[in-house]
Write a protein that holds these residues in place. Structure first.
Motif, PDB file in Angstrom:
ATOM      1  N   SER A 268      -6.527 -13.957 -11.192  1.00  0.00           N
ATOM      2  CA  SER A 268      -7.610 -14.630 -11.901  1.00  0.00           C
ATOM      3  C   SER A 268      -8.724 -13.662 -12.269  1.00  0.00           C
ATOM      4  CB  SER A 268      -8.163 -15.771 -11.047  1.00  0.00           C
ATOM      5  OG  SER A 268      -8.466 -15.295  -9.760  1.00  0.00           O
ATOM      6  N   GLY A 269      -8.803 -12.522 -11.567  1.00  0.00           N
ATOM      7  CA  GLY A 269      -9.873 -11.557 -11.843  1.00  0.00           C
ATOM      8  C   GLY A 269      -9.460 -10.567 -12.918  1.00  0.00           C
ATOM      9  N   SER A 270     -10.156  -9.418 -12.950  1.00  0.00           N
ATOM     10  CA  SER A 270      -9.876  -8.425 -13.967  1.00  0.00           C
ATOM     11  C   SER A 270      -8.670  -7.576 -13.560  1.00  0.00           C
ATOM     12  CB  SER A 270     -11.113  -7.549 -14.153  1.00  0.00           C
ATOM     13  OG  SER A 270     -11.695  -7.289 -12.908  1.00  0.00           O
ATOM     14  N   GLY A 271      -8.185  -6.792 -14.508  1.00  0.00           N
ATOM     15  CA  GLY A 271      -7.023  -5.953 -14.258  1.00  0.00           C
ATOM     16  C   GLY A 271      -7.369  -4.758 -13.396  1.00  0.00           C
ATOM     17  N   VAL A 272      -6.321  -4.036 -12.985  1.00  0.00           N
ATOM     18  CA  VAL A 272      -6.510  -2.902 -12.083  1.00  0.00           C
ATOM     19  C   VAL A 272      -5.923  -1.667 -12.743  1.00  0.00           C
ATOM     20  CG1 VAL A 272      -5.739  -1.906  -9.917  1.00  0.00           C
ATOM     21  CG2 VAL A 272      -6.565  -4.254  -9.976  1.00  0.00           C
ATOM     22  N   VAL A 273      -6.708  -0.598 -12.790  1.00  0.00           N
ATOM     23  CA  VAL A 273      -6.255   0.637 -13.414  1.00  0.00           C
ATOM     24  C   VAL A 273      -6.518   1.796 -12.449  1.00  0.00           C
ATOM     25  CG1 VAL A 273      -6.669   2.266 -15.282  1.00  0.00           C
ATOM     26  CG2 VAL A 273      -6.634  -0.170 -15.762  1.00  0.00           C
ATOM     27  N   ALA A 274      -5.505   2.644 -12.278  1.00  0.00           N
ATOM     28  CA  ALA A 274      -5.662   3.776 -11.364  1.00  0.00           C
ATOM     29  C   ALA A 274      -5.665   5.078 -12.143  1.00  0.00           C
ATOM     30  CB  ALA A 274      -4.529   3.781 -10.342  1.00  0.00           C
ATOM     31  N   THR A 275      -6.447   6.038 -11.648  1.00  0.00           N
ATOM     32  CA  THR A 275      -6.408   7.388 -12.196  1.00  0.00           C
ATOM     33  C   THR A 275      -6.251   8.351 -11.023  1.00  0.00           C
ATOM     34  OG1 THR A 275      -8.810   7.377 -12.131  1.00  0.00           O
ATOM     35  CG2 THR A 275      -7.796   7.003 -14.265  1.00  0.00           C
ATOM     36  N   VAL A 276      -5.821   9.585 -11.323  1.00  0.00           N
ATOM     37  CA  VAL A 276      -5.608  10.560 -10.256  1.00  0.00           C
ATOM     38  C   VAL A 276      -6.914  11.301  -9.990  1.00  0.00           C
ATOM     39  CG1 VAL A 276      -4.315  12.582  -9.547  1.00  0.00           C
ATOM     40  CG2 VAL A 276      -3.207  10.822 -10.909  1.00  0.00           C
ATOM     41  N   SER A 277      -7.322  11.340  -8.719  1.00  0.00           N
ATOM     42  CA  SER A 277      -8.539  12.076  -8.395  1.00  0.00           C
ATOM     43  C   SER A 277      -8.239  13.336  -7.601  1.00  0.00           C
ATOM     44  CB  SER A 277      -9.500  11.186  -7.612  1.00  0.00           C
ATOM     45  OG  SER A 277      -8.884  10.704  -6.446  1.00  0.00           O
ATOM     46  N   ASP A 278      -7.109  13.378  -6.909  1.00  0.00           N
ATOM     47  CA  ASP A 278      -6.773  14.557  -6.108  1.00  0.00           C
ATOM     48  C   ASP A 278      -5.257  14.719  -6.083  1.00  0.00           C
ATOM     49  OD1 ASP A 278      -6.358  16.535  -4.313  1.00  0.00           O
ATOM     50  OD2 ASP A 278      -7.337  15.550  -2.622  1.00  0.00           O
ATOM     51  N   PHE A 279      -4.775  15.717  -6.834  1.00  0.00           N
ATOM     52  CA  PHE A 279      -3.327  15.869  -6.962  1.00  0.00           C
ATOM     53  C   PHE A 279      -2.675  16.217  -5.628  1.00  0.00           C
ATOM     54  CE2 PHE A 279      -4.646  16.438 -11.348  1.00  0.00           C
ATOM     55  CZ  PHE A 279      -3.736  15.624 -11.986  1.00  0.00           C
ATOM     56  N   ASN A 280      -3.407  16.928  -4.793  1.00  0.00           N
ATOM     57  CA  ASN A 280      -2.815  17.384  -3.543  1.00  0.00           C
ATOM     58  C   ASN A 280      -2.590  16.227  -2.564  1.00  0.00           C
ATOM     59  OD1 ASN A 280      -1.776  19.277  -1.823  1.00  0.00           O
ATOM     60  ND2 ASN A 280      -3.770  19.813  -0.953  1.00  0.00           N
ATOM     61  N   ALA A 281      -3.313  15.121  -2.762  1.00  0.00           N
ATOM     62  CA  ALA A 281      -3.236  14.021  -1.793  1.00  0.00           C
ATOM     63  C   ALA A 281      -2.227  12.956  -2.206  1.00  0.00           C
ATOM     64  CB  ALA A 281      -4.618  13.407  -1.623  1.00  0.00           C
ATOM     65  N   LEU A 282      -1.617  13.101  -3.381  1.00  0.00           N
ATOM     66  CA  LEU A 282      -0.717  12.046  -3.863  1.00  0.00           C
ATOM     67  C   LEU A 282       0.470  11.859  -2.921  1.00  0.00           C
ATOM     68  CD1 LEU A 282      -0.537  12.851  -7.690  1.00  0.00           C
ATOM     69  CD2 LEU A 282      -1.991  11.198  -6.525  1.00  0.00           C
ATOM     70  N   GLN A 283       0.797  10.606  -2.656  1.00  0.00           N
ATOM     71  CA  GLN A 283       1.952  10.278  -1.831  1.00  0.00           C
ATOM     72  C   GLN A 283       2.972   9.595  -2.726  1.00  0.00           C
ATOM     73  OE1 GLN A 283       2.172  10.514   1.694  1.00  0.00           O
ATOM     74  NE2 GLN A 283       0.272  11.644   1.709  1.00  0.00           N
ATOM     75  N   ALA A 284       4.261   9.910  -2.513  1.00  0.00           N
ATOM     76  CA  ALA A 284       5.298   9.296  -3.342  1.00  0.00           C
ATOM     77  C   ALA A 284       5.526   7.873  -2.866  1.00  0.00           C
ATOM     78  CB  ALA A 284       6.576  10.118  -3.270  1.00  0.00           C
TER      79      ALA A 284
ATOM     80  N   GLY B 214      -5.403  10.084  -3.044  1.00  0.00           N
ATOM     81  CA  GLY B 214      -5.651  10.836  -4.270  1.00  0.00           C
ATOM     82  C   GLY B 214      -5.691   9.984  -5.520  1.00  0.00           C
ATOM     83  N   LEU B 215      -5.608   8.674  -5.368  1.00  0.00           N
ATOM     84  CA  LEU B 215      -5.698   7.773  -6.522  1.00  0.00           C
ATOM     85  C   LEU B 215      -7.048   7.074  -6.480  1.00  0.00           C
ATOM     86  CD1 LEU B 215      -2.190   6.113  -6.380  1.00  0.00           C
ATOM     87  CD2 LEU B 215      -2.982   7.700  -8.116  1.00  0.00           C
ATOM     88  N   ARG B 216      -7.662   6.972  -7.657  1.00  0.00           N
ATOM     89  CA  ARG B 216      -8.910   6.254  -7.764  1.00  0.00           C
ATOM     90  C   ARG B 216      -8.564   4.951  -8.465  1.00  0.00           C
ATOM     91  NH1 ARG B 216     -13.131   5.693 -11.402  1.00  0.00           N
ATOM     92  NH2 ARG B 216     -15.221   5.886 -10.526  1.00  0.00           N
ATOM     93  N   ILE B 217      -8.728   3.850  -7.738  1.00  0.00           N
ATOM     94  CA  ILE B 217      -8.269   2.564  -8.259  1.00  0.00           C
ATOM     95  C   ILE B 217      -9.489   1.754  -8.698  1.00  0.00           C
ATOM     96  CG2 ILE B 217      -6.972   0.478  -7.740  1.00  0.00           C
ATOM     97  CD1 ILE B 217      -5.500   2.163  -5.588  1.00  0.00           C
TER      98      ILE B 217
END
Lengths: 657, 434
Positions: A355-371, A414-417
């Motif tokens: 019911s709320g707004s959508g969610v968009v993620a961007t990368v803030s730290d490549f080294n911290a990304l988890q698969a 490492g994701l900014r949501i």
């Protein structure tokens, strides 16, 4: 008369015993056959005044060698080993998609990155620029190929799951039928040994597909449960199972059981064993991890190269564009899009209706990304729960407002949501940042002129510099602040430096800036550039950094060097981008190794349990041979007794005759 | 029913299973033997696979570095050759300048020398703008224009450096491909480094000075441009019998002068004597009288022309092309004090040319050192490549001796399994019942 009776019954009884032995011998190699035993008893005695006289032998029944504990043990261990074997076979197939050596994806990755070395050496050489594009296209093609093979594996594994479900349902039907026959034969009061064997064998086969637990009922029927407590067979009624696509994440399978037409979901973790469990685990856990690992490599590599490429100038002196792009990004069908600054944005899919707004993620730290995939649950106020799917770990977060847009922001791995302006309590989202990257990655640049090899910043040294302090490297590392026109790095007589920017527009760091001790080779970072100096500083040495002009582009290779430098950038939890293939295959290799150990162990356990059961209930031909001799002799003796009885009778008749 | 009981079918099954396992193990070691690799899949040994992959990446990088080094090396060789040529040009130019100082030369022979010097200046410019085979400038410094040295006519006149001042440093595994041309050609120290000496074109006498020297910089207040000074002016005066000179400090804004305290007022001029003022030593020489009419012949009471010798403070370096131009201009100078002027100017040109040659040789030496380093780096790369190859091989290659021995062991094992199977299964009670 009684003697003749005894003799004839002894003959038939021993013959029957030999028939049972023959049946045993005949079924020596029949799967699931339990050795049968004839049960003999005396016919009781008759009181004839001077004592009880036996009336011979009679058959009390035919029993089968049976041990419910060993049977269950064999079924369970077989079930676990069938699950492990199915998964291991699939994992081996998966591993073959990630080869080592000269054909490895790592070689292609390094070829693409090392190609920038030639551009850095001769930026005016169109061939070097073309090679960079060609090598990068090779890499994206390779990523797409591997993804296509992964798709193929997923398709065939999904089909295998469907086949397993079909077999389960068919076996359940057969068990229900045998149940019915057994219930009907209950009236005879005798044990229907071969039907019981048949049912045990069906349950055993069923266990190869899915682990079951069974409860015998008083009427002789067997109730079969799967997934802990769901009745698959209840007397003669069957509740069929089904494997269906997950409505949110269509690549995953949900296992369901339909009771009276109503579906109930079975948690795959509760399946216990069987090929179905192994395959579902492969489809729902192992495959997505490989997709995510590959996708993370593709995303990290492409986005880092893009970011650096955008900071450069192409051969015409224009700012660089994105080097790679995800095909279809920006269309309504794709979860990917590119922001105004060219960086990748990943949209999350709502689970159910949000019911709320959508969610968009961007990368803030490549080294911290988890698969991993993520499930985002919006709570009350600023509470947000994020579930890391790879570990099923639930992380409690507090959202903070974005200083500019005011949207609620949470950060994880490492994701900014960005949860948008009005996240609604109870909204759930599925975020899959990596799954679709490798499949759709392509090189967007086509002309060698568009390769942004030149740096967007330049350093000017006033002629008064002593000249013993040399520039090792200057590169743009981020977008400079708006209105930036120049920044100076000045040295004093103590060999210290300070970074000074003009006061209009006011940019950090302004005068008076602190003097900092200088170390040759250590980067000096300010206003979007990184300057590395080497040598001995002299009082008054100054380095003026300013935006480069189009005229600087031709002879400059700073950005190509910066992209080349990405090879050594820690990108996967400390692993360099150039070594990015290592986490991909080593995670899988560990899985395969663990899968092999599990399969070997459970197969051994299953073999041992099967042997224990067979030793109790199986046929030993030597034993049967011995018994055959035993009953043959008894039969011969009975025949002799009949002859004697007949002889005495004849003698009596003749004496009257 | 006892612990000794075995089921016949199960015994067969188990034996078959064991034989299968042995055969699969044998197949595995045979694969290792035939491929020569111990690690054929990552799961064979995840750690070794990781290390081998890393070694492979390093190997690829060393190869890329080697290629880049070769390119740098060929560029640096061109740089070195260019600088050698520049040095030769300097030697020839110096000879011409020395020749030009000969007072017996006619105007036309000087013009001839000036033309030759113009040619040398052109050649020098061509050397400075040289590029490598890929079109990268050799002397562009950190980058900049495709033609770093631009000869301009108009305002400003002369050669402008359009490259980017600065020098890329050599690192552990790379060398610069270009050198800072600015440091080579554009940083020539004018005069003695503190001031230049020049004669006014309106001079009529033959007074000139050497290049001078600052012996105590702290006292040379007239050279302190930041305090508003603009150098010194030496004005000749007096009569032929008793010529004098007077030194004043020049003040730029507003234009005015102030006397030098240590040597105030007109002083008696003695040609060839070194004078010292404000920590500066300077030798004035030459006849203060001119050669032209109506000064010749002159009486002892005739006044000396008020010729001016100027000491201009140096605040920025000049370039070698400007020095060439200065020599050319001097050779073509045809004013009243021609003789003094040529000597004065060519003196300064020679000093600057020597200074410029030093800069060329300095850079040439540095490039030579880089080329030496290129050789040792090439060897280092080769060693590294070998090391990574060995590392990769150590991790993933099969030890053949061990492999063959394992293979034979397993072969024996399989043989034993098959034989015992055959023998045990022959034993059956049925064979004795017949």
């Amino acid at each position: 008369m009684s003697s003749l009776n005894i003799a004839s019954r002894a003959l038939t009884t021993n013959l029957a015993a030999m028939q049972v032995i023959g049946h045993n011998i005949a079924n020596v190699n029949t799967d699931g056959y339990s050795r049968q035993n004839i049960l003999l008893g005396t016919s009781g005695g008759q009181f004839l005044g001077n004592g009880y006289f036996g009336k011979g032998v009679e058959i009390e029944g035919v029993s089968r060698a049976y041990d419910s504990y060993l049977t269950r043990e064999a079924q369970l261990t077989r079930s676990v080993s069938a699950g492990d074997e199915a998964r291991y076979a699939r994992l081996q197939q998966l591993e073959s998609l990630f080869p080592l050596g000269d054909q490895s994806l790592g070689v292609t990755l390094n070829n693409a990155l090392n190609a920038w070395s030639a551009v850095a050496t001769s930026p005016l050489d169109t061939t070097a620029r073309t090679v960079v594009i060609a090598r990068s296209e090779e890499l994206t093609a390779r990523l797409r190929d591997v993804t296509a093979s992964l798709d193929e594996t997923r398709l065939s594994s999904t089909l295998q799951v469907q086949e397993a479900v079909k077999s389960i349902n068919s076996l359940a039907e057969q068990i229900a039928q045998v149940n019915q026959t057994i219930v009907q034969s209950q009236g005879t009061g005798r044990s229907p040994n071969d039907l019981l064997d048949q049912r045990d064998q069906l349950v055993s086969q069923l266990n190869q597909y899915v682990q079951t637990s069974t409860v015998p009922a008083a009427d002789g029927s067997l109730t079969v449960f799967v997934g802990g407590s769901q009745p698959l067979v209840l007397g003669t009624r069957v509740s069929p199972m089904a494997a269906e696509r997950n409505p949110v994440d269509g690549d995953k399978l949900d296992i369901k059981i339909y009771q009276a037409g109503q579906p109930a979901e079975i948690n795959a973790d509760f399946l216990g064993g069987g090929a179905l469990k192994g395959l579902v685990r492969f489809v729902n856990e192992d495959l997505p991890e490989s997709y995510n690992m590959l996708g993370r490599l593709a995303l990290s590599m492409s986005e880092q190269v893009n970011a650096q490429h955008r900071l450069g100038l192409d051969a015409n002196g224009d700012p660089g564009e994105n080097f790679y792009q995800i095909r279809g990004a920006g269309t309504p069908d794709s979860i990917y899009s590119y922001g105004a600054d060219g960086s990748l944005q990943i949209a999350a899919k709502p689970i159910g209706t949000a019911s709320g707004s959508g969610v968009v993620a961007t990368v803030s730290d490549f080294n911290a990304l988890q698969a991993s995939d993520y499930e985002i649950r919006v709570g009350t106020g600023t509470d947000v729960t994020v579930i890391r799917k790879s570990t099923n770990e639930s992380v409690q977060l507090t959202s903070v407002p974005d200083p500019i847009s005011g949207n609620s922001i949470v950060s994880i791995d490492g994701l900014r949501i960005d949860l948008g302006a009005s996240p609604a309590n109870g909204d759930r989202f599925l975020l899959q940042p990596y799954a679709g990257v490798a499949r759709n990655l392509e090189v967007v640049l086509s002309s060698p002129q568009d390769v942004a090899a030149a740096s967007s910043v330049r350093v000017d040294l006033p002629a008064t510099n002593a000249g013993s302090l040399l520039v090792e490297n200057l590169r743009a590392v981020s977008t400079p602040p708006a209105g930036w026109s120049s920044t100076a790095v000045e040295f004093n007589s103590l060999g210290q430096y300070r970074v000074v920017s003009p006061s209009t527009p006011p940019l950090p760091p302004a005068v008076p800036a602190d003097w900092v001790n200088f170390q040759p080779g250590q980067p000096i970072v300010a206003n979007g550039f990184e300057l590395v100096l080497r040598g001995v500083p002299t009082d008054g040495d100054t380095f003026n950094i300013s935006p480069a002009t189009a005229a600087d582009a031709a002879q400059n290779f700073g950005n190509a060097k910066a992209i080349l430098g990405l090879r050594d950038k820690a990108s996967f939890g400390g692993v360099n981008l150039g070594d990015g293939y290592i986490p991909v295959f080593s995670a899988l290799a560990n899985k395969v190794q663990a899968g092999r150990v599990a399969a070997e162990f459970s197969t051994t356990a299953a073999t041992n349990a099967a042997t224990a059961l067979a030793n109790r209930t199986g046929v030993n031909l030597d034993e049967e041979a011995a018994r055959l001799l035993q009953f043959q002799q008894a039969y011969q003796a009975s025949a002799k007794f009949l002859q004697v009885a007949q002889g005495t009778f004849d003698t009596l008749i003749q004496s009257f005759g | 029913m006892s612990i000794y009981r075995v089921a016949t079918a199960n015994t067969f099954d188990r034996t078959i299973q064991n034989i299968n396992r042995r055969q699969s193990e044998l197949g595995q070691i045979q694969e290792q033997l035939s491929s020569g690799k111990r690690v054929n899949r990552a799961s064979d040994d995840a750690v070794a696979a990781t290390l081998a992959e890393r070694a492979q990446n390093r190997l690829a990088r060393v190869q890329a570095d080697q290629t880049a080094l070769e390119a740098s090396k060929s560029s640096l060789t061109l740089v070195e050759a260019g600088l050698g040529e520049a040095n030769d040009l300097m030697v020839r130019a110096r000879e011409l300048v020395v020749q030009g100082g000969n007072p017996v030369l006619t105007q036309s022979s000087r013009e001839d020398l000036a033309r030759q010097l113009e040619g040398l200046r052109e050649q020098m410019l061509a050397v400075a703008n040289r590029t490598d085979t890929a079109g990268m400038t050799l002397f562009g410094g950190l980058g900049g224009a495709a033609k770093p040295f631009l000869d301009m006519y108009g305002v400003p006149t002369g050669v402008q450096y359009e490259g980017q001042i600065g020098q890329y440093a050599a690192t552990e595994n790379s060398l610069p491909q270009a050198v800072d041309g600015n440091a080579v050609w554009m940083r020539v120290v004018p005069g003695n480094g503190n001031f230049t000496v020049s004669l006014d074109n309106s001079n009529q006498g033959f007074v000139r000075a050497d290049q001078g020297v600052v012996v105590n910089a702290g006292l040379a207040v007239g050279l302190d441009t930041s305090a508003g000074y603009g150098g010194y002016r030496i004005t000749m005066g007096g009569t032929r019998a008793a010529p004098t000179f007077e030194i004043v400090r020049e003040i730029t804004a507003p234009p005015s002068t102030e006397p030098v305290t240590s040597l105030p007022g007109p002083q008696l001029y003695q040609p060839g004597t070194t004078i010292e003022f404000d920590g500066i030593q300077l030798t004035l020489s030459g006849d203060p009288m001119g050669v032209g009419d109506p000064l010749q012949p002159s009486s002892p009471s005739d006044p000396v022309p008020t010729d001016v010798v100027r000491l201009t403070p140096v605040n920025q370096p000049t370039d070698l092309f400007a020095t060439f131009q200065r020599a050319i201009d001097a050779l073509r100078y045809n004013g009243t004090n021609q003789k003094a002027n040529i000597t004065q100017e060519l003196d300064r040109v020679l000093v600057e040319m020597d200074n410029g040659t030093d800069r060329i040789l300095d850079t040439r030496g540095r490039v030579g050192e880089w080329l030496n380093r290129a050789d040792s780096m090439g060897e280092m790369f080769a060693d590294k490549a070998l090391f990574h190859q060995k590392e990769k091989s150590d991790q993933e290659d099969l030890d053949m001796v061990k492999g063959i021995s394992d293979f034979q062991n397993m072969q024996v094992g399989l043989q034993a399994a098959l034989q015992s199977y055959g023998q045990v299964q022959k034993l059956s009670l049925f064979q004795y019942i017949a």
